[in-house]
Design an enzyme around this catalytic site. Structure first.
Site, PDB file in Angstrom:
ATOM      1  N   ASN A  22       0.874  -1.179   0.000  1.00 44.21           N
ATOM      2  CA  ASN A  22       0.000   0.000   0.000  1.00 44.21           C
ATOM      3  C   ASN A  22       0.910   1.227   0.000  1.00 44.21           C
ATOM      4  O   ASN A  22       1.455   1.599   1.028  1.00 44.21           O
ATOM      5  CB  ASN A  22      -0.883  -0.044   1.262  1.00 44.21           C
ATOM      6  CG  ASN A  22      -1.685   1.223   1.454  1.00 44.21           C
ATOM      7  OD1 ASN A  22      -1.773   2.071   0.557  1.00 44.21           O
ATOM      8  ND2 ASN A  22      -2.285   1.364   2.638  1.00 44.21           N
ATOM      9  N   TRP A  23       1.076   1.820  -1.190  1.00 46.06           N
ATOM     10  CA  TRP A  23       2.030   2.933  -1.296  1.00 46.06           C
ATOM     11  C   TRP A  23       1.526   4.213  -0.668  1.00 46.06           C
ATOM     12  O   TRP A  23       2.270   5.186  -0.544  1.00 46.06           O
ATOM     13  CB  TRP A  23       2.363   3.192  -2.764  1.00 46.06           C
ATOM     14  CG  TRP A  23       3.017   2.051  -3.469  1.00 46.06           C
ATOM     15  CD1 TRP A  23       3.320   0.819  -2.955  1.00 46.06           C
ATOM     16  CD2 TRP A  23       3.450   2.025  -4.832  1.00 46.06           C
ATOM     17  NE1 TRP A  23       3.909   0.037  -3.914  1.00 46.06           N
ATOM     18  CE2 TRP A  23       4.000   0.750  -5.077  1.00 46.06           C
ATOM     19  CE3 TRP A  23       3.422   2.959  -5.870  1.00 46.06           C
ATOM     20  CZ2 TRP A  23       4.528   0.393  -6.318  1.00 46.06           C
ATOM     21  CZ3 TRP A  23       3.932   2.603  -7.107  1.00 46.06           C
ATOM     22  CH2 TRP A  23       4.483   1.323  -7.320  1.00 46.06           C
ATOM     23  N   LYS A  24       0.233   4.244  -0.358  1.00 44.57           N
ATOM     24  CA  LYS A  24      -0.383   5.470   0.196  1.00 44.57           C
ATOM     25  C   LYS A  24      -0.112   6.645  -0.743  1.00 44.57           C
ATOM     26  O   LYS A  24      -0.002   6.444  -1.954  1.00 44.57           O
ATOM     27  CB  LYS A  24       0.087   5.706   1.631  1.00 44.57           C
ATOM     28  CG  LYS A  24      -0.129   4.459   2.505  1.00 44.57           C
ATOM     29  CD  LYS A  24       0.041   4.679   3.974  1.00 44.57           C
ATOM     30  CE  LYS A  24      -0.194   3.358   4.718  1.00 44.57           C
ATOM     31  NZ  LYS A  24      -0.072   3.488   6.158  1.00 44.57           N
ATOM     32  N   HIS A  56      -9.484   1.142   5.049  1.00 46.57           N
ATOM     33  CA  HIS A  56      -8.207   1.372   5.725  1.00 46.57           C
ATOM     34  C   HIS A  56      -8.432   2.328   6.896  1.00 46.57           C
ATOM     35  O   HIS A  56      -9.233   3.253   6.805  1.00 46.57           O
ATOM     36  CB  HIS A  56      -7.179   1.951   4.745  1.00 46.57           C
ATOM     37  CG  HIS A  56      -5.795   1.962   5.315  1.00 46.57           C
ATOM     38  ND1 HIS A  56      -5.376   2.925   6.205  1.00 46.57           N
ATOM     39  CD2 HIS A  56      -4.757   1.103   5.165  1.00 46.57           C
ATOM     40  CE1 HIS A  56      -4.124   2.654   6.568  1.00 46.57           C
ATOM     41  NE2 HIS A  56      -3.726   1.552   5.948  1.00 46.57           N
ATOM     42  N   GLU A  60      -6.801   4.737   7.982  1.00 45.63           N
ATOM     43  CA  GLU A  60      -6.592   6.165   7.678  1.00 45.63           C
ATOM     44  C   GLU A  60      -7.850   6.759   7.053  1.00 45.63           C
ATOM     45  O   GLU A  60      -8.188   7.917   7.286  1.00 45.63           O
ATOM     46  CB  GLU A  60      -5.364   6.327   6.764  1.00 45.63           C
ATOM     47  CG  GLU A  60      -4.072   6.124   7.553  1.00 45.63           C
ATOM     48  CD  GLU A  60      -2.878   5.673   6.724  1.00 45.63           C
ATOM     49  OE1 GLU A  60      -2.918   5.740   5.494  1.00 45.63           O
ATOM     50  OE2 GLU A  60      -1.895   5.212   7.350  1.00 45.63           O
ATOM     51  N   GLU A 110      -5.178  -4.875  10.797  1.00 42.59           N
ATOM     52  CA  GLU A 110      -4.172  -3.829  10.966  1.00 42.59           C
ATOM     53  C   GLU A 110      -4.421  -3.085  12.273  1.00 42.59           C
ATOM     54  O   GLU A 110      -5.238  -2.162  12.322  1.00 42.59           O
ATOM     55  CB  GLU A 110      -4.249  -2.835   9.802  1.00 42.59           C
ATOM     56  CG  GLU A 110      -3.988  -3.459   8.450  1.00 42.59           C
ATOM     57  CD  GLU A 110      -3.409  -2.451   7.482  1.00 42.59           C
ATOM     58  OE1 GLU A 110      -2.298  -2.691   6.987  1.00 42.59           O
ATOM     59  OE2 GLU A 110      -4.053  -1.415   7.227  1.00 42.59           O
ATOM     60  N   GLY A 114       2.635   2.394  10.726  1.00 41.61           N
ATOM     61  CA  GLY A 114       3.575   3.496  10.533  1.00 41.61           C
ATOM     62  C   GLY A 114       4.295   3.914  11.804  1.00 41.61           C
ATOM     63  O   GLY A 114       4.953   4.948  11.844  1.00 41.61           O
ATOM     64  N   SER A 154       3.627  -2.055  10.337  1.00 47.07           N
ATOM     65  CA  SER A 154       5.080  -2.101  10.488  1.00 47.07           C
ATOM     66  C   SER A 154       5.668  -3.483  10.203  1.00 47.07           C
ATOM     67  O   SER A 154       6.626  -3.914  10.850  1.00 47.07           O
ATOM     68  CB  SER A 154       5.506  -1.600  11.880  1.00 47.07           C
ATOM     69  OG  SER A 154       5.057  -0.265  12.078  1.00 47.07           O
ATOM     70  N   GLY A 170       2.873  -1.026   4.316  1.00 51.59           N
ATOM     71  CA  GLY A 170       2.928   0.395   3.992  1.00 51.59           C
ATOM     72  C   GLY A 170       4.371   0.820   3.743  1.00 51.59           C
ATOM     73  O   GLY A 170       4.909   0.700   2.641  1.00 51.59           O
TER      74      GLY A 170
HETATM   75  P1  PGA Z   1       2.916   0.310   7.680  1.00 50.36           P
HETATM   76  O1  PGA Z   1       1.438   0.538   7.056  1.00 50.36           O
HETATM   77  O2  PGA Z   1       3.429  -0.968   7.101  1.00 50.36           O
HETATM   78  O3  PGA Z   1       3.691   1.521   7.244  1.00 50.36           O
HETATM   79  O4  PGA Z   1       2.741   0.233   9.150  1.00 50.36           O
HETATM   80  C1  PGA Z   1       0.551  -0.526   6.873  1.00 50.36           C
HETATM   81  C2  PGA Z   1      -0.740  -0.014   6.299  1.00 50.36           C
HETATM   82  O5  PGA Z   1      -1.166   1.091   6.655  1.00 50.36           O
HETATM   83  O6  PGA Z   1      -1.378  -0.694   5.473  1.00 50.36           O
END
Ligand code: PGA
Length: 252
Positions: A9-11, A95, A97, A167, A173, A212, A233
């Site tokens: 997931n490149w965001k 997600h 976010e 998640e 993150g 993470s 991510g």
């Molecule tokens: P992260 O993000 O690997 O940077 O913790 C995972 C995600 O939000 O899908």
């Protein structure tokens, strides 16, 4: 045996040039072996060019979001049919976010899940608890509610095929990772909850861990019986980091 899935997931990161370099690095380094699948989820503007780059490779394309509506006056939104059109096979829905920063409700997430499937793609449904919820001992309740919102809209049969990503919000993150045992506990719970509706569907659903995950902790997580891959991510933004997780999947 469930196939493992490692999805990046490149965001909202990168540029046209950065995404092209990232994909070519990934395509060039896909580990040998079978039993796993790789997916990249670039920002919308780069989907079509990434689709061209991965054609004929073992890497599939996913989107990070989708509109719950089919067509019409929804400025700035993207329909599932459009994502399918440019070659997406997967769509991340719900997600944390999007739930937290864009106030997406569980009902909206359920509608996005349905829109994704109606267009012939596989949803990656994200669920997870915040740190406060974990400390209050409500992890299973929170995740149960997130799952039930979709289940009551779609029924259990819609989970074949579907992917769930557990998640924990506190691990996204932050550099904090759930231990393999912590993650396994929740994954087992998710599968058991689906099994209340259909044991067969529950057995086939891929449940990914996200938060993470990186090369150093991937093997431990992927060795757990109910962890079927990762939603990545930060570590999906460099070919070597992403491929280290892919390698762990290929070895497990
Ligand atoms: P992260 O993000 O690997 O940077 O913790 C995972 C995600 O939000 O899908």
């Amino acid at each position: 045996m469930r196939e493992l899935l490692v999805a990046g997931n490149w965001k909202m990161n990168g540029s046209d040039a950065v995404s092209a370099a990232l994909v070519s690095g990934i395509v060039a380094g896909v580990p040998e072996g079978s039993g796993f699948r790789l997916v990249v989820c670039p920002p919308f503007p780069y989907l079509a060019s990434v689709a061209g780059q991965i054609a004929g490779s073992q890497v599939a394309l996913g989107a990070q979001n989708v509109s719950e509506h089919e067509v019409g006056a929804f400025t700035g939104e993207t329909a599932a049919s459009m994502l399918k059109d440019v070659g997406c096979e997967y769509v991340i829905v719900g997600h944390s976010e999007r739930r937290a920063m864009y106030s997406e409700s569980s009902d909206q997430v359920a509608a996005k899940f349905q829109a994704t499937q109606s267009a012939g793609m596989t949803p990656i449904l994200c669920v997870g608890e915040t740190l406060e919820e974990r400390e209050a001992g409500t992890t299973e309740t929170v995740i149960g509610e997130q799952l039930d919102a979709v289940l009551s809209a779609t029924g259990i049969d819609a989970f074949e095929p579907a992917v769930i990503a557990y998640e924990p919000v506190w691990a996204i993150g932050t550099g904090l990772t759930a231990t393999p045992e912590q993650a396994q506990d929740v994954h087992r719970h998710i599968r058991a909850r689906l099994a209340e509706h259909s044991v067969a569907v529950a057995e086939n659903v891929q449940i990914l861990y996200g938060g993470s995950m990186k090369g150093e902790n991937a093997s431990g997580l992927l060795s757990m019986p109910d962890i079927d891959g990762g939603l990545i991510g930060g570590a999906s933004l460099k070919p070597s980091d992403f491929l280290a997780i892919a390698e762990a999947a290929a070895q497990s």
